[in-house]
Design a protein around this motif. Structure first.
Motif, PDB file in Angstrom:
ATOM      1  N   PHE A   1       0.826  -1.200   0.000  1.00 43.89           N
ATOM      2  CA  PHE A   1       0.000   0.000   0.000  1.00 43.89           C
ATOM      3  C   PHE A   1       0.868   1.261   0.000  1.00 43.89           C
ATOM      4  CE2 PHE A   1      -2.318   3.335   2.318  1.00 43.89           C
ATOM      5  CZ  PHE A   1      -3.440   3.448   1.505  1.00 43.89           C
ATOM      6  N   GLY A   2       1.932   1.251   0.797  1.00 46.50           N
ATOM      7  CA  GLY A   2       2.794   2.424   0.886  1.00 46.50           C
ATOM      8  C   GLY A   2       3.575   2.691  -0.383  1.00 46.50           C
ATOM      9  N   LEU A   3       3.985   1.607  -1.089  1.00 51.33           N
ATOM     10  CA  LEU A   3       4.783   1.780  -2.301  1.00 51.33           C
ATOM     11  C   LEU A   3       3.944   1.812  -3.572  1.00 51.33           C
ATOM     12  CD1 LEU A   3       7.819  -0.554  -1.548  1.00 51.33           C
ATOM     13  CD2 LEU A   3       7.617   1.898  -1.174  1.00 51.33           C
ATOM     14  N   ALA A   4       2.614   1.714  -3.434  1.00 48.29           N
ATOM     15  CA  ALA A   4       1.746   1.728  -4.611  1.00 48.29           C
ATOM     16  C   ALA A   4       1.929   2.985  -5.465  1.00 48.29           C
ATOM     17  CB  ALA A   4       0.280   1.579  -4.188  1.00 48.29           C
ATOM     18  N   PRO A   5       2.079   4.193  -4.868  1.00 49.20           N
ATOM     19  CA  PRO A   5       2.314   5.375  -5.717  1.00 49.20           C
ATOM     20  C   PRO A   5       3.581   5.275  -6.553  1.00 49.20           C
ATOM     21  CG  PRO A   5       1.609   6.055  -3.534  1.00 49.20           C
ATOM     22  CD  PRO A   5       1.871   4.577  -3.458  1.00 49.20           C
ATOM     23  N   LEU A   6       4.634   4.639  -6.012  1.00 52.73           N
ATOM     24  CA  LEU A   6       5.856   4.456  -6.798  1.00 52.73           C
ATOM     25  C   LEU A   6       5.604   3.527  -7.983  1.00 52.73           C
ATOM     26  CD1 LEU A   6       8.579   4.127  -4.017  1.00 52.73           C
ATOM     27  CD2 LEU A   6       8.034   6.112  -5.409  1.00 52.73           C
ATOM     28  N   LYS A   7       4.771   2.511  -7.759  1.00 50.69           N
ATOM     29  CA  LYS A   7       4.408   1.618  -8.851  1.00 50.69           C
ATOM     30  C   LYS A   7       3.620   2.380  -9.910  1.00 50.69           C
ATOM     31  CE  LYS A   7       3.973  -2.403 -10.838  1.00 50.69           C
ATOM     32  NZ  LYS A   7       5.140  -3.073 -11.450  1.00 50.69           N
ATOM     33  N   ARG A   8       2.741   3.289  -9.472  1.00 51.35           N
ATOM     34  CA  ARG A   8       1.989   4.093 -10.427  1.00 51.35           C
ATOM     35  C   ARG A   8       2.927   4.969 -11.258  1.00 51.35           C
ATOM     36  NH1 ARG A   8      -1.639   7.610  -7.074  1.00 51.35           N
ATOM     37  NH2 ARG A   8      -1.873   8.658  -9.098  1.00 51.35           N
ATOM     38  N   ILE A   9       3.920   5.561 -10.604  1.00 51.67           N
ATOM     39  CA  ILE A   9       4.887   6.386 -11.344  1.00 51.67           C
ATOM     40  C   ILE A   9       5.680   5.538 -12.331  1.00 51.67           C
ATOM     41  CG2 ILE A   9       7.078   7.614 -11.066  1.00 51.67           C
ATOM     42  CD1 ILE A   9       5.970   9.187  -8.866  1.00 51.67           C
ATOM     43  N   SER A  10       6.077   4.334 -11.884  1.00 50.38           N
ATOM     44  CA  SER A  10       6.827   3.442 -12.771  1.00 50.38           C
ATOM     45  C   SER A  10       6.002   3.089 -14.009  1.00 50.38           C
ATOM     46  CB  SER A  10       7.228   2.182 -12.009  1.00 50.38           C
ATOM     47  OG  SER A  10       7.863   1.257 -12.855  1.00 50.38           O
ATOM     48  N   ASN A  11       4.718   2.743 -13.797  1.00 49.58           N
ATOM     49  CA  ASN A  11       3.851   2.404 -14.929  1.00 49.58           C
ATOM     50  C   ASN A  11       3.635   3.614 -15.836  1.00 49.58           C
ATOM     51  OD1 ASN A  11       3.584  -0.204 -13.971  1.00 49.58           O
ATOM     52  ND2 ASN A  11       1.718   0.236 -12.836  1.00 49.58           N
ATOM     53  N   ALA A  12       3.475   4.803 -15.209  1.00 50.75           N
ATOM     54  CA  ALA A  12       3.268   6.011 -16.012  1.00 50.75           C
ATOM     55  C   ALA A  12       4.496   6.334 -16.859  1.00 50.75           C
ATOM     56  CB  ALA A  12       2.925   7.182 -15.095  1.00 50.75           C
ATOM     57  N   LEU A  13       5.695   6.167 -16.270  1.00 54.85           N
ATOM     58  CA  LEU A  13       6.927   6.406 -17.042  1.00 54.85           C
ATOM     59  C   LEU A  13       7.073   5.395 -18.170  1.00 54.85           C
ATOM     60  CD1 LEU A  13       9.442   7.238 -14.161  1.00 54.85           C
ATOM     61  CD2 LEU A  13       8.488   8.817 -15.839  1.00 54.85           C
ATOM     62  N   SER A  14       6.662   4.144 -17.893  1.00 55.80           N
ATOM     63  CA  SER A  14       6.693   3.129 -18.953  1.00 55.80           C
ATOM     64  C   SER A  14       5.750   3.508 -20.090  1.00 55.80           C
ATOM     65  CB  SER A  14       6.305   1.770 -18.367  1.00 55.80           C
ATOM     66  OG  SER A  14       6.277   0.773 -19.377  1.00 55.80           O
ATOM     67  N   ASP A  15       4.568   4.043 -19.737  1.00 55.57           N
ATOM     68  CA  ASP A  15       3.630   4.482 -20.776  1.00 55.57           C
ATOM     69  C   ASP A  15       4.210   5.645 -21.579  1.00 55.57           C
ATOM     70  OD1 ASP A  15       1.822   2.594 -19.984  1.00 55.57           O
ATOM     71  OD2 ASP A  15       0.638   3.941 -18.724  1.00 55.57           O
ATOM     72  N   ILE A  16       4.906   6.555 -20.894  1.00 54.77           N
ATOM     73  CA  ILE A  16       5.535   7.675 -21.603  1.00 54.77           C
ATOM     74  C   ILE A  16       6.608   7.176 -22.546  1.00 54.77           C
ATOM     75  CG2 ILE A  16       6.988   9.716 -21.290  1.00 54.77           C
ATOM     76  CD1 ILE A  16       5.461  10.255 -18.691  1.00 54.77           C
ATOM     77  N   ARG A  17       7.420   6.243 -22.048  1.00 51.86           N
ATOM     78  CA  ARG A  17       8.515   5.720 -22.875  1.00 51.86           C
ATOM     79  C   ARG A  17       8.002   4.943 -24.081  1.00 51.86           C
ATOM     80  NH1 ARG A  17      11.418   1.139 -22.764  1.00 51.86           N
ATOM     81  NH2 ARG A  17      10.178   0.395 -21.022  1.00 51.86           N
TER      82      ARG A  17
ATOM     83  N   ARG B   1      -3.027  12.368  -9.056  1.00 53.53           N
ATOM     84  CA  ARG B   1      -2.579  12.910  -7.774  1.00 53.53           C
ATOM     85  C   ARG B   1      -1.634  11.915  -7.101  1.00 53.53           C
ATOM     86  NH1 ARG B   1      -5.518  17.017  -5.516  1.00 53.53           N
ATOM     87  NH2 ARG B   1      -5.069  16.220  -3.424  1.00 53.53           N
ATOM     88  N   PHE B   2      -0.566  12.440  -6.513  1.00 54.16           N
ATOM     89  CA  PHE B   2       0.427  11.618  -5.832  1.00 54.16           C
ATOM     90  C   PHE B   2       0.598  12.126  -4.404  1.00 54.16           C
ATOM     91  CE2 PHE B   2       1.516  11.346 -10.330  1.00 54.16           C
ATOM     92  CZ  PHE B   2       1.634   9.970 -10.499  1.00 54.16           C
ATOM     93  N   PRO B   3       1.035  11.249  -3.485  1.00 49.04           N
ATOM     94  CA  PRO B   3       1.290  11.692  -2.102  1.00 49.04           C
ATOM     95  C   PRO B   3       2.302  12.832  -2.071  1.00 49.04           C
ATOM     96  CG  PRO B   3       1.326   9.293  -2.233  1.00 49.04           C
ATOM     97  CD  PRO B   3       1.253   9.805  -3.644  1.00 49.04           C
ATOM     98  N   VAL B   4       2.236  13.622  -1.010  1.00 53.07           N
ATOM     99  CA  VAL B   4       3.078  14.814  -0.927  1.00 53.07           C
ATOM    100  C   VAL B   4       4.561  14.465  -0.957  1.00 53.07           C
ATOM    101  CG1 VAL B   4       1.355  16.187   0.288  1.00 53.07           C
ATOM    102  CG2 VAL B   4       2.893  14.723   1.601  1.00 53.07           C
ATOM    103  N   GLU B   5       4.927  13.241  -0.509  1.00 53.93           N
ATOM    104  CA  GLU B   5       6.348  12.874  -0.482  1.00 53.93           C
ATOM    105  C   GLU B   5       6.918  12.698  -1.884  1.00 53.93           C
ATOM    106  OE1 GLU B   5       4.567  11.807   3.382  1.00 53.93           O
ATOM    107  OE2 GLU B   5       4.037  11.417   1.284  1.00 53.93           O
TER     108      GLU B   5
END
Length: 461
Positions: free
Chosen positions: A195-211, A221-225
């Motif tokens: 649950f805590g690392l799910a936003p990092l997984k979302r960023i990873s998937n989003a970067l893969s989609d960009i690439r 929306r992403f956590p403030v950290e």
């Protein structure tokens, strides 16, 4: 979870701390409970001890000099070798006397003072001893001084297995409870890590989609950290696009600036066609025009690759190229066989794929005797790779090339089809395009006897 991952490190560190804390807590609770059971047992022994001392300290009845000791309200003192014993022993050298419970039978209890066990603040000694038949006993003894009646050592012992069994049962329950608690804590840790690392997984998937060309920015929306990471990544993408766009604009301006005077030079040279000097200018002008077109094409492709990649289906491209090449080489009767793995895709522009594969098929058809074979497959990514590799193999049954000639193509990007009619940038541009996409082109001997060209390009998961 992989071995070298943040999730694995968080889980393992939590698991180690859970195991350490539960182990230390378990030993502490077990020790506390053991002391608690032991103190309760000692209170019971001290109760019997005080009763015996009270009996011993009672003045003798002249009518009944042989005073008997009662059973202390515990039937086990009457059962032989029951594990519960009492003993009153005179320690006055002038008066030797000893009395004991019936359970002790004809045995005697060991003395704690002989084991160098000191007296407690209450004037008693406590310890574990071996009783009759090697029974483990918890024993309490107290020396008393009755003045003229002499000195006595009063001892009471109980079966220590009661303490051990009680503690062992508690340890079993405690171990089972802590094992269940550890499992629950570890499952909770897994959930928290995911649950805590799910936003990092979302960023990873989003970067893969960009690439891969499916998206252009990190959305949502992403956590403030990690929101600053997403914001800076989007800013970097925007800056990258701006830089590439400026570079493309400069390249286009340079091309137009060169083409205009180059056209003037060639037109002027055409007006003096019989002049050897004009012929030389025309020859070099064609070379310059070819070089300008070549490098403009490289800049155009590099700009597309730098911004965002697109996805191209392989099968329609191969099918269209095969139909085209069959028409072009119809007079030679070349047969083209082809096979494409299901779902094979190229991470790049369709026109670039058509240019690379088209040049390879065209070259194979020019030098083939009768047959050309095309095979497209997808190689899964390795441990250090992000995407699968698209492998395009083109074989012909022509005369082929020697090892030296094949190495010369790879090293220098030279064209081998200059003796044959054709158009396009040839094998040189295939090598250049493949390099821009991070792929490569290799040549080998084909099983059919001719040349095998194997083109490796980035695929799509």
């Amino acid at each position: 979870m992989r071995a070298n991952s943040l999730a694995t490190r968080l889980f393992l560190s939590a698991a180690v701390w859970v195991a350490l804390i539960l182990t230390v807590t378990g030993f502490a609770l077990s020790s506390l409970y053991n002391h608690s059971v032991e103190r309760a047992f000692d209170r019971r022994l001290n109760l019997y001890l005080r009763t015996l001392i009270a009996e011993v300290g009672t003045p003798d009845d002249p009518k009944n000099p042989e005073k008997s000791i009662p059973a202390l309200g515990e039937p086990l003192f009457e059962l032989p070798l029951s594990g519960w014993y009492w003993q009153i022993e005179s320690i006055d050298s002038a008066k030797q006397e000893a009395r004991a419970s019936r359970s002790l039978w004809d045995a005697t209890l060991p003395r704690l003072d002989e084991k160098s066990i000191p007296l407690t603040a209450s004037g008693v000694r406590l310890g574990y001893v071996k009783g009759p038949e090697d029974q483990p006993l918890r024993m309490v003894e107290r020396p008393i001084d009755l003045g003229t009646d002499g000195k006595y050592l009063v001892t009471v012992a109980g079966d220590a297995n009661e303490i051990f069994d009680e503690t062992r049962l508690f340890d079993w329950y405690l171990g089972g409870t802590f094992a269940a608690l550890a499992a629950v804590l570890l499952l909770t840790t897994i959930f928290q890590v995911r649950f805590g690392l799910a936003p990092l997984k979302r960023i990873s998937n989003a970067l893969s989609d960009i690439r891969s060309g499916k998206a252009e920015r990190l959305e949502g929306r992403f956590p403030v950290e990690i929101a600053p990471l997403a914001r800076e990544t989007n800013a970097l993408l925007d800056a990258n696009r701006a830089i590439v766009e400026r570079a493309r604009t400069h390249v286009g301006n340079l091309a137009h600036a060169i083409k205009t005077p180059l056209s003037v030079i060639i037109n002027e040279a055409n007006t003096h066609g019989s002049d050897p000097f004009a012929a030389k200018i025309l020859e070099q002008g064609d070379v310059m025009r070819s070089q300008v077109a070549h490098h403009l094409e490289r800049a155009r492709i590099a700009a597309r690759l730098t911004v965002v990649a697109t996805i191209t289906e392989i099968e329609p491209v191969i099918e269209g190229l095969v139909r085209t090449m069959e028409k072009i080489h119809r007079d030679r009767g070349v047969v083209i066989d082809w096979e494409v793995s299901e779902g094979a895709k190229f991470r790049g522009e369709r026109q670039d794929l058509e240019e690379m594969v088209g040049n390879l098929i065209d070259n194979a058809c020019k030098w083939a005797a009768r047959r050309v074979r095309i095979g497209v497959s997808v190689v899964p990514p390795g441990d250090e790779e992000l995407d699968p590799t698209l492998s395009i193999v083109v074989d012909d049954d022509g005369k082929g090339l020697s090892v030296a000639e094949r190495g010369q193509i790879v090293q220098r990007g030279q064209r081998l089809d200059e003796s044959k009619p054709g158009s396009g940038l040839g094998l040189a541009i295939v090598v250049d395009l493949a390099g821009l996409y991070g792929g490569n082109l290799k040549f080998d001997r084909a099983p059919m006897g001719g040349l095998r060209a194997e083109l490796a390009l980035p695929g799509v998961v």
